[in-house]
Design an enzyme around this catalytic site. Structure first.
Site, PDB file in Angstrom:
ATOM      1  N   HIS A   1      -4.156   4.728   6.181  1.00 10.43           N
ATOM      2  CA  HIS A   1      -2.955   3.851   5.337  1.00 10.43           C
ATOM      3  C   HIS A   1      -1.559   4.085   6.067  1.00 10.43           C
ATOM      4  O   HIS A   1      -1.410   5.167   6.942  1.00 10.43           O
ATOM      5  CB  HIS A   1      -3.074   4.377   3.956  1.00 10.43           C
ATOM      6  CG  HIS A   1      -4.076   4.238   3.220  1.00 10.43           C
ATOM      7  ND1 HIS A   1      -4.405   3.102   2.349  1.00 10.43           N
ATOM      8  CD2 HIS A   1      -5.476   4.843   3.251  1.00 10.43           C
ATOM      9  CE1 HIS A   1      -5.585   3.157   2.123  1.00 10.43           C
ATOM     10  NE2 HIS A   1      -6.138   4.128   2.410  1.00 10.43           N
TER      11      HIS A   1
ATOM     12  N   ASP B   1       0.813  -1.178   0.159  1.00  5.74           N
ATOM     13  CA  ASP B   1       0.038  -0.023   0.038  1.00  5.74           C
ATOM     14  C   ASP B   1       0.978   1.298   0.149  1.00  5.74           C
ATOM     15  O   ASP B   1       1.736   1.374   0.781  1.00  5.74           O
ATOM     16  CB  ASP B   1      -0.749   0.126   1.348  1.00  5.74           C
ATOM     17  CG  ASP B   1      -1.687   1.013   1.517  1.00  5.74           C
ATOM     18  OD1 ASP B   1      -1.874   2.033   0.808  1.00  5.74           O
ATOM     19  OD2 ASP B   1      -2.445   1.195   2.530  1.00  5.74           O
TER      20      ASP B   1
END
Length: 571
Positions: A366, A193
């Site tokens: 994130h 990610d």
């Protein structure tokens, strides 16, 4: 002989959302996530964007399953479009599978699909050529997993969306021991990610966000409209907790949201302190404004359009008024900034005010720079492919990885459709496959392309100009004076001379074709577009869409019919 392994990103690279990655091991294809993304500003009228399934359709017999990391739209949103008329097993955590079922049941063509399989962090599924296992990660929704595919050449690891939060409750905790174990087994390629890779700032933990939400509720003396993503269960839990502690009731605005919340409650992923905290929308009038929290997630979990309707008084049940606070609890992507700014302006015009968590806290689901480096150090991959983020974020991720000692030649800043061949000698780029965006507009799937979008853009900027003409081709003449109609181009009453000259140009162009050229419909219309287009641009410096409507009539036939059936004009 070593295995033939390919990793093919079909979505999620150089963009936000639409995650979909195919891992091909000999004659088996493992699909990691099947997500969508919400349209950016230039995609006029488009509801959502999904990956191009062309490569998978060509190799449908090789697909052994779809493996989901979590229940957000960027991971499960495209399932209804992919699963219709296909019998492919889908694997995910308990909550992810329940949300996937809700998603597929919305579509008539996929609502009968029922080949779902619940897995957990202890599950390992042996296939002929590889073993798929899962590990817990921290994200804004429970049941988030990373996925490891064990091959003869090592593990291929896909992180999904993740962050590290040391204060996370057991429901959200990362399994560090499992990550270390996978790293010890050997990771040949890591798909990680990148959505927050530019940030070196640590994200605030969820406990601090919970306190911030409660303080906002406590000190506002009026209605609070909370804008959130429907599947952000962590945020919704904080809203419920804050409402209970400040004596407010929570109103759910849609059936989809209520179904998601009821599902999370049934699975014990979401808890409320009192059953009477939830009130139906029809009972709002029974409570004072300072007793209400309205939870708005919008259609398909995207709240901005719903807020705009409230501000413009086009929502059937809720209109934003004086002393309303719109509390945006989800950090929007950079691509949505213009839309967010427009929405805020509408809210202020309606008399409300806006507050965003991102104004005061750095909150993200994130991983930031340090967390990305920690993931790399735990797994110790030989090769890295940054995913999930625009190019600059993937590039920042590459720099971050290089700081840990990973050579740049071992980092692939790929794009959708690229093929990474994994071999004993290393990983290298192969021949790309077809990949792109498939746009969903209403019930249409893939019938909107670049030409349609270009026309929509021109229509939105310069309008349309229609020329209507009736001709008698046999006698080579125009039967009646041409008519011109325009919408979104110029104000007709203030431009009568322009319209009159346009009529003359239409007549001259048509007559010139009838007199001097071998008749051809396409040539006639093209000449009309060119002549009219040049004139209108000279006069206005605009390029409207020009639509010729040319009808043909045979006057000799009409005269013959009129003699047979004379018109009675007497009273």
């Amino acid at each position: 002989m070593s295995q033939n392994i390919k990793v093919i990103p079909l979505g999620g690279l150089r963009e936000n959302g639409k995650n979909m990655y195919a891992v091909e091991v000999d004659d088996e294809i493992f699909i990691l996530d099947c997500g969508l993304k919400y349209p950016e500003n230039e995609l006029l009228g488009i509801d959502v964007v999904i990956p191009d399934f062309s490569y998978l359709e060509e190799n449908i017999d090789k697909i052994v399953g779809v493996f989901l990391t979590h229940g957000h739209a960027d991971a499960i949103g495209a399932l209804p479009y992919f699963l219709k008329s296909r019998d492919i097993p889908v694997f995910g955590s308990k909550l992810t599978i329940e949300l996937a079922k809700i998603n597929t049941e919305r579509d008539p063509l996929s609502k009968k699909f029922n080949d779902f399989h619940v897995v957990d962090e202890k599950t390992a599924i042996d296939f002929e050529n590889a073993t798929v296992s899962f590990f817990k990660t921290t994200h804004s929704i429970p049941g988030s997993f990373g996925i490891s595919i064990k091959t003869e050449l090592g593990n291929i690891v896909y992180t999904g969306d993740f962050k590290f939060d040391q204060s996370a409750t057991p429901m959200y905790q990362t399994d560090f021991a499992r990550l270390t174990q996978i790293g010890a087994q050997g990771v040949i390629l890591l798909l990680s990610d990148s959505a927050n890779a530019e940030s070196a700032r640590p994200s605030v933990n969820e406990l601090e966000i919970g306190r911030y939400v409660e303080e906002t509720f406590k000190y506002h003396n009026g209605r609070i409209i909370v804008a959130s993503v429907a599947s952000n269960i962590a945020r919704i839990q904080q809203v419920f907790d804050a409402a209970y502690r400040t004596g407010r009731k929570v109103v759910l605005t849609g059936r989809d949201l209520e179904r998601i919340i009821r599902t999370a409650m049934r699975l014990d992923y979401l808890k409320i302190e009192s059953d009477d905290i939830l009130v139906p929308i029809k009972d709002m009038a029974k409570y004072d404004d300072d007793q209400l929290v309205i939870l708005e997630t919008g259609r398909m979990g995207e709240p901005l359009k719903a807020l705009q309707k409230m501000a413009q008084k086009r929502n059937r049940s809720i209109h934003i008024h004086e002393n309303d606070l719109v509390f945006i609890t989800t950090t929007p992507s950079y691509a949505m900034e213009t839309n967010v700014a427009r929405t805020k302006d509408m809210i202020y015009r309606a008399g409300g005010e806006v507050k965003s968590i991102s104004d005061d806290l750095h909150a993200s689901g994130h991983a930031n720079k340090n967390e990305l480096q920690l993931m790399i150090n735990l797994l110790n991959p030989k090769y890295l492919m940054p995913i999930q983020g625009e190019y600059r974020l993937m590039d920042a991720h590459a720099e971050i990885a290089h700081e840990t000692g990973l050579p740049f030649k071992n980092i692939f800043l790929a794009q959708n459709g690229d093929v990474l061949s994994v071999e004993a000698e290393g990983v290298h780029l192969g021949t790309a496959v077809d990949s792109g965006n498939v746009m969903i507009d209403g019930s249409g799937v893939g019938d909107i392309g670049n030409i349609v979008l270009r026309d929509r853009k021109v229509l939105s900027e310069d309008g349309i100009f229609v020329a209507v003409v009736t001709i008698d081709r046999k006698n080579k003449k125009i039967v009646a004076k041409p008519k011109v109609i325009t919408r979104g181009f110029v104000y007709i009453k203030a431009n009568r001379d322009l319209m009159a000259e346009s009529i003359d140009i239409v007549a001259n162009t048509i007559q010139n074709n009838l007199d001097h050229k071998e008749f051809d419909w396409s040539t006639l219309k093209q000449d009309l577009r060119e002549d009219l287009g040049h004139f209108l641009y000279e006069q206005t410096h605009r390029h409207p869409v020009i639509l010729p409507v040319i009808m043909e009539i045979n006057q000799n036939k009409l005269r013959s019919q009129s003699r047979k059936h004379p018109t009675n004009t007497s009273n």
